[in-house]
Design an enzyme around this catalytic site. Sequence first.
Site, mmCIF file in Angstrom:
data_model
loop_
_atom_site.group_PDB
_atom_site.id
_atom_site.type_symbol
_atom_site.label_atom_id
_atom_site.label_comp_id
_atom_site.label_asym_id
_atom_site.label_seq_id
_atom_site.Cartn_x
_atom_site.Cartn_y
_atom_site.Cartn_z
ATOM 1 N N CYS A 1 0.835 -1.201 0.000
ATOM 2 C CA CYS A 1 0.000 0.000 0.000
ATOM 3 C C CYS A 1 0.874 1.257 0.000
ATOM 4 C CB CYS A 1 -0.989 -0.029 1.154
ATOM 5 S SG CYS A 1 -2.353 1.160 0.963
ATOM 6 N N HIS B 1 -4.030 -4.866 -0.027
ATOM 7 C CA HIS B 1 -3.593 -5.401 1.266
ATOM 8 C C HIS B 1 -3.705 -6.932 1.246
ATOM 9 C CE1 HIS B 1 -3.133 -1.714 3.662
ATOM 10 N NE2 HIS B 1 -4.036 -1.221 2.827
ATOM 11 N N GLU C 1 -2.782 -9.010 3.477
ATOM 12 C CA GLU C 1 -3.140 -9.507 4.804
ATOM 13 C C GLU C 1 -4.636 -9.394 5.081
ATOM 14 O OE1 GLU C 1 -2.663 -5.112 5.457
ATOM 15 O OE2 GLU C 1 -1.782 -6.645 4.154
#
Length: 203
Positions: free
Chosen positions: A79, A181, A183
């Site tokens: 990001c 992202h 995650e």
Amino acid sequence: MIAIVDYGMGNLRSVHKAMEKVGFAAAVVREPEEVVAARGVVLPGVGAFRDAMANLRRAALDEAVKQAIGRGKPFLGICLGLQLLFETSEEFGSTHGLGIFPGRVRRLPPGLKIPHMGWNHVHWQKPVPLTRGIPDGTAFYFVHSYYVDPGDQDLVAGVTDYGIPVTAMVSRDNVFGIQFHPEKSSTLGLKILQNFGELVSTC
């Protein structure tokens, strides 16, 4: 060990937990020496480009990141961590980035809902180790108001459509950057982190 760089901005805990979930030792680090000593480096980030660069410089982490990259260590920017790899950002005027890649960070154009927040399909532009086993067109989770405009299109490894083509992944040699992202992107997002960890383990 994979170093997750703590420069006072970012989703450190979620990235740390995700790396450990896919089976790789990781640690949140704050000292330049720890970044340089790590086998692989992750630069996460959420927030303003200008503040991020100020924090990195204040802690001498900018030079540590450049040194780690220069030594060929696998590096992943997530990001804001992707955006910091580029030369400049137009956020709050003009701010110099790390300058690893040529190009500029620009605000998403008027008429689009900002921030871009949600799941978008990403189309791979070239084969890279991070996308191994991940189908073209997989959806990942994005949250951002700015996007990278690379000065070299050969850097672009993935693109998503958000009214305009948005670079979702870049890659050159040992350096990777992703706008979404991983995650927060379910099983195939974690697969990207797993692929990165496996790359680190072979270096």
